[in-house]
Design a protein around this motif. Structure first.
Motif, PDB file in Angstrom:
ATOM      1  N   ALA A  79       0.830  -1.206   0.000  1.00  0.00           N
ATOM      2  CA  ALA A  79       0.000   0.000   0.000  1.00  0.00           C
ATOM      3  C   ALA A  79       0.863   1.255   0.000  1.00  0.00           C
ATOM      4  O   ALA A  79       0.604   2.209  -0.746  1.00  0.00           O
ATOM      5  CB  ALA A  79      -0.932  -0.005   1.209  1.00  0.00           C
ATOM      6  N   VAL A  80       1.899   1.263   0.831  1.00  0.00           N
ATOM      7  CA  VAL A  80       2.789   2.428   0.883  1.00  0.00           C
ATOM      8  C   VAL A  80       3.556   2.563  -0.427  1.00  0.00           C
ATOM      9  O   VAL A  80       3.702   3.669  -0.964  1.00  0.00           O
ATOM     10  CB  VAL A  80       3.759   2.304   2.079  1.00  0.00           C
ATOM     11  N   THR A  81       4.021   1.450  -0.963  1.00  0.00           N
ATOM     12  CA  THR A  81       4.749   1.492  -2.235  1.00  0.00           C
ATOM     13  C   THR A  81       3.873   2.051  -3.351  1.00  0.00           C
ATOM     14  O   THR A  81       4.334   2.803  -4.207  1.00  0.00           O
ATOM     15  CB  THR A  81       5.234   0.078  -2.608  1.00  0.00           C
ATOM     16  N   GLY A  82       2.579   1.706  -3.309  1.00  0.00           N
ATOM     17  CA  GLY A  82       1.654   2.183  -4.336  1.00  0.00           C
ATOM     18  C   GLY A  82       0.952   3.473  -3.987  1.00  0.00           C
ATOM     19  O   GLY A  82       0.136   3.969  -4.771  1.00  0.00           O
ATOM     20  N   GLY A  83       1.260   4.045  -2.815  1.00  0.00           N
ATOM     21  CA  GLY A  83       0.633   5.296  -2.412  1.00  0.00           C
ATOM     22  C   GLY A  83      -0.851   5.163  -2.093  1.00  0.00           C
ATOM     23  O   GLY A  83      -1.596   6.143  -2.188  1.00  0.00           O
ATOM     24  N   ASP A  84      -1.291   3.967  -1.693  1.00  0.00           N
ATOM     25  CA  ASP A  84      -2.703   3.723  -1.419  1.00  0.00           C
ATOM     26  C   ASP A  84      -2.934   3.620   0.092  1.00  0.00           C
ATOM     27  O   ASP A  84      -2.923   2.536   0.668  1.00  0.00           O
ATOM     28  CB  ASP A  84      -3.143   2.433  -2.116  1.00  0.00           C
ATOM     29  N   TRP A  85      -3.175   4.759   0.728  1.00  0.00           N
ATOM     30  CA  TRP A  85      -3.333   4.771   2.180  1.00  0.00           C
ATOM     31  C   TRP A  85      -4.643   4.143   2.630  1.00  0.00           C
ATOM     32  O   TRP A  85      -4.741   3.610   3.741  1.00  0.00           O
ATOM     33  CB  TRP A  85      -3.197   6.200   2.702  1.00  0.00           C
ATOM     34  N   ASP A  86      -5.648   4.180   1.787  1.00  0.00           N
ATOM     35  CA  ASP A  86      -6.902   3.506   2.128  1.00  0.00           C
ATOM     36  C   ASP A  86      -6.679   2.004   2.264  1.00  0.00           C
ATOM     37  O   ASP A  86      -7.267   1.347   3.143  1.00  0.00           O
ATOM     38  CB  ASP A  86      -7.973   3.774   1.065  1.00  0.00           C
ATOM     39  N   ALA A  87      -5.830   1.442   1.417  1.00  0.00           N
ATOM     40  CA  ALA A  87      -5.530   0.018   1.485  1.00  0.00           C
ATOM     41  C   ALA A  87      -4.774  -0.316   2.767  1.00  0.00           C
ATOM     42  O   ALA A  87      -5.005  -1.368   3.382  1.00  0.00           O
ATOM     43  CB  ALA A  87      -4.715  -0.414   0.260  1.00  0.00           C
ATOM     44  N   LEU A  88      -3.875   0.562   3.170  1.00  0.00           N
ATOM     45  CA  LEU A  88      -3.151   0.337   4.427  1.00  0.00           C
ATOM     46  C   LEU A  88      -4.119   0.339   5.605  1.00  0.00           C
ATOM     47  O   LEU A  88      -4.054  -0.538   6.482  1.00  0.00           O
ATOM     48  CB  LEU A  88      -2.069   1.401   4.620  1.00  0.00           C
ATOM     49  N   VAL A  89      -5.011   1.304   5.649  1.00  0.00           N
ATOM     50  CA  VAL A  89      -5.983   1.385   6.748  1.00  0.00           C
ATOM     51  C   VAL A  89      -6.863   0.145   6.775  1.00  0.00           C
ATOM     52  O   VAL A  89      -7.156  -0.407   7.850  1.00  0.00           O
ATOM     53  CB  VAL A  89      -6.832   2.665   6.617  1.00  0.00           C
ATOM     54  N   ALA A  90      -7.276  -0.326   5.604  1.00  0.00           N
ATOM     55  CA  ALA A  90      -8.129  -1.515   5.535  1.00  0.00           C
ATOM     56  C   ALA A  90      -7.406  -2.742   6.083  1.00  0.00           C
ATOM     57  O   ALA A  90      -7.998  -3.546   6.820  1.00  0.00           O
ATOM     58  CB  ALA A  90      -8.567  -1.756   4.090  1.00  0.00           C
ATOM     59  N   ALA A  91      -6.130  -2.888   5.750  1.00  0.00           N
ATOM     60  CA  ALA A  91      -5.351  -4.020   6.260  1.00  0.00           C
ATOM     61  C   ALA A  91      -5.158  -3.908   7.769  1.00  0.00           C
ATOM     62  O   ALA A  91      -5.249  -4.912   8.494  1.00  0.00           O
ATOM     63  CB  ALA A  91      -3.994  -4.070   5.558  1.00  0.00           C
TER      64      ALA A  91
END
Length: 230
Positions: free
Chosen positions: A69-81
């Motif tokens: 998520a961080v590598t792809g700049g997707d913070w929503d994905a990090l929060v979901a995980a």
């Protein structure tokens, strides 16, 4: 002419997984103390069970998804995980320990490493938008430091195994040499757990199933005397 490689990612990984890094993980027995209070424990078998059914498919997969998520700049994905990992931790003390150590790592990383990733994650945790579990924090920091996702999850799983072995030493169940022997013997299990973790694609892939350890942890919460917080 030899090819020079940047040692920065490796050094960052070594620093983050070093037992001297102030995370507070030395206070955790990962449920082992609860079992020890009931009688003799096969430390190797216990560690293998955790690697197969909790550390790999649970924390390991959350770390992998946070790294991606961080590598792809997707913070929503990090929060979901992060939220998914928090949900599959069934015991209060286990959940509390995961977020407490995660936030301690994050606070230190903001001070020592700095940069947009730890700062952004710290803002999300302070705003209570995400729990800040240890595995997710470490995955994010490894990604920000240029550590590959494969090395990040393998290194963290080894650190976990080392923590269990260290707890067994402090509980008087094995000595230091036996601890090293156990860590050497479970290398294949650590590798398998890493491969399981790397297979994660979405937060719903994060799961944990260690009912005996969960029961021991629940009893440990109410123990009259405790050396460890979990």
């Amino acid at each position: 002419m030899s090819v020079r490689t940047d040692p920065g990612p490796l050094l960052a990984q070594l620093q983050l997984t070093d037992s001297a890094f102030p995370s507070g993980r030395y206070t955790l027995s990962y449920g082992l103390e609860g079992f020890v209070q009931e009688g003799p424990v096969d430390v190797t078998a216990y560690l293998v069970d955790l690697l197969r059914h909790s550390a790999g498919p649970g924390d390991g997969r959350a770390l992998v998804l946070a790294h991606r998520a961080v590598t792809g700049g997707d913070w929503d994905a990090l929060v979901a995980a992060d939220r998914r990992l928090h949900a599959v931790k069934l015991n209060r003390e286990i959940r509390a320990a995961a977020t407490r150590t995660g936030r301690q790592v994050l606070d230190t990383a903001c001070l020592v490493f700095g940069g947009p990733v730890p700062d952004r994650l710290s803002d999300l945790v302070r705003a209570k938008a995400t729990p800040g579990n240890h595995a997710v924090v470490v995955g994010a920091l490894h990604a920000a430091s240029g550590v590959s996702v494969e090395n990040a999850v393998t290194g963290d799983l080894f650190s976990f195994a080392s923590g269990v072995a260290s707890a067994a030493v402090r509980l008087g169940r094995i000595d230091f040499r036996q601890a090293q022997s156990i860590l050497y013997c479970v290398r294949d299990e650590i590798g398998h757990a890493a491969r399981v973790a790397l297979a994660a694609r979405v937060p719903r892939d994060i799961h944990s199933s260690t009912p005996a350890a969960d029961a021991a942890s629940a009893a440990h919460e109410r123990a009259a005397a405790r050396l460890f917080t979990t």
